[in-house]
Design a protein around this motif. Sequence first.
Motif, PDB file in Angstrom:
ATOM      1  N   LYS A 151      36.097  36.221  35.692  1.00 45.11           N
ATOM      2  CA  LYS A 151      35.389  36.269  34.413  1.00 45.11           C
ATOM      3  C   LYS A 151      36.062  35.347  33.386  1.00 45.11           C
ATOM      4  N   LYS A 152      37.402  35.331  33.359  1.00 43.38           N
ATOM      5  CA  LYS A 152      38.130  34.447  32.443  1.00 43.38           C
ATOM      6  C   LYS A 152      37.743  32.993  32.700  1.00 43.38           C
ATOM      7  N   TYR A 153      37.704  32.627  33.977  1.00 50.20           N
ATOM      8  CA  TYR A 153      37.381  31.248  34.337  1.00 50.20           C
ATOM      9  C   TYR A 153      35.934  30.909  33.964  1.00 50.20           C
ATOM     10  N   GLU A 154      35.015  31.826  34.251  1.00 53.31           N
ATOM     11  CA  GLU A 154      33.603  31.600  33.909  1.00 53.31           C
ATOM     12  C   GLU A 154      33.421  31.432  32.394  1.00 53.31           C
ATOM     13  N   ASN A 155      34.103  32.277  31.623  1.00 52.23           N
ATOM     14  CA  ASN A 155      34.008  32.177  30.157  1.00 52.23           C
ATOM     15  C   ASN A 155      34.560  30.847  29.652  1.00 52.23           C
ATOM     16  N   LEU A 156      35.650  30.393  30.251  1.00 52.76           N
ATOM     17  CA  LEU A 156      36.227  29.109  29.854  1.00 52.76           C
ATOM     18  C   LEU A 156      35.251  27.975  30.158  1.00 52.76           C
ATOM     19  N   ARG A 185      41.165  29.699  44.531  1.00 51.20           N
ATOM     20  CA  ARG A 185      40.302  30.609  45.289  1.00 51.20           C
ATOM     21  C   ARG A 185      38.994  30.887  44.540  1.00 51.20           C
ATOM     22  N   ILE A 186      39.071  31.146  43.238  1.00 58.44           N
ATOM     23  CA  ILE A 186      37.846  31.492  42.515  1.00 58.44           C
ATOM     24  C   ILE A 186      36.973  30.267  42.237  1.00 58.44           C
ATOM     25  N   ARG A 187      37.566  29.073  42.325  1.00 64.87           N
ATOM     26  CA  ARG A 187      36.780  27.855  42.120  1.00 64.87           C
ATOM     27  C   ARG A 187      35.962  27.490  43.355  1.00 64.87           C
ATOM     28  N   LYS A 188      36.393  27.955  44.528  1.00 66.14           N
ATOM     29  CA  LYS A 188      35.661  27.630  45.751  1.00 66.14           C
ATOM     30  C   LYS A 188      34.411  28.492  45.833  1.00 66.14           C
ATOM     31  N   PRO A 189      33.246  27.867  46.044  1.00 65.75           N
ATOM     32  CA  PRO A 189      32.032  28.693  46.166  1.00 65.75           C
ATOM     33  C   PRO A 189      32.094  29.545  47.432  1.00 65.75           C
ATOM     34  N   LYS A 190      31.607  30.758  47.287  1.00 67.65           N
ATOM     35  CA  LYS A 190      31.570  31.659  48.441  1.00 67.65           C
ATOM     36  C   LYS A 190      30.490  31.211  49.416  1.00 67.65           C
ATOM     37  N   LYS A 191      30.855  31.156  50.676  1.00 66.37           N
ATOM     38  CA  LYS A 191      29.893  30.760  51.705  1.00 66.37           C
ATOM     39  C   LYS A 191      29.174  32.001  52.221  1.00 66.37           C
ATOM     40  N   THR A 192      27.900  31.875  52.347  1.00 69.66           N
ATOM     41  CA  THR A 192      27.132  32.988  52.914  1.00 69.66           C
ATOM     42  C   THR A 192      26.716  32.594  54.328  1.00 69.66           C
ATOM     43  N   ASN A 193      26.670  33.589  55.168  1.00 69.69           N
ATOM     44  CA  ASN A 193      26.263  33.324  56.561  1.00 69.69           C
ATOM     45  C   ASN A 193      24.762  33.247  56.640  1.00 69.69           C
TER      46      ASN A 193
END
Length: 195
Positions: A151-156, A185-193
């Motif tokens: 959330k901190k990163y998204e707000n920034l 880690r939080i900057r990497k987009p989550k991969k969905t299967n």
Amino acid sequence: MSIEDIIRNIELHFTTLTEECKNDLKNNSKIISLDKETTIVKEGQFSDKTYFIAKGAARAYYLKDGNEITDWFAFDNSFISSINSFFLNTPSIHYIEVLEPSIFLEISRENVMLLSDRYREFDRLGKTIITQTMLQLQQRIVSIQFETAQKKYENLLNVRPDITNRVALTHIASYLGITLETLSRIRKPKKTNLI
């Protein structure tokens, strides 16, 4: 960039100044061009200057156990100074470092006080800057105390979408109060299967 252009930007982002006030400001400030990684304030130094960033970026940080802890970023059309040193005339606890080639308008404390005493609108400018700075710092305190790293990163990013292009990730992680590994880690987009 001329001093007149810079003063117009101050008016655009903060408050209108009379012609007399603008002329006095012009005569009581100076433009400085700074290279990336220039340190304009050091810990322990008495800092009696404030800076309007006409173009560029800077950060304020302090050292704790040999580590740099970033607690303030400032970008185009904003002010930065070592607040305690500037207002209390005490040694700075911060360093202020330029993050990219920059153009600053430098104003001494003596001239800020002179212009504030002489012009109501300049005094109002100072109060507006102080209020904005206090609100930003309050938001940062709430963020550090109550928000997740994500959330901190998204707000920034909401406030400064270009920050990762202008500021080293180590400084961003420090500012957010997280490790560089967590930030990666939080900057990497989550991969969905996909099946």
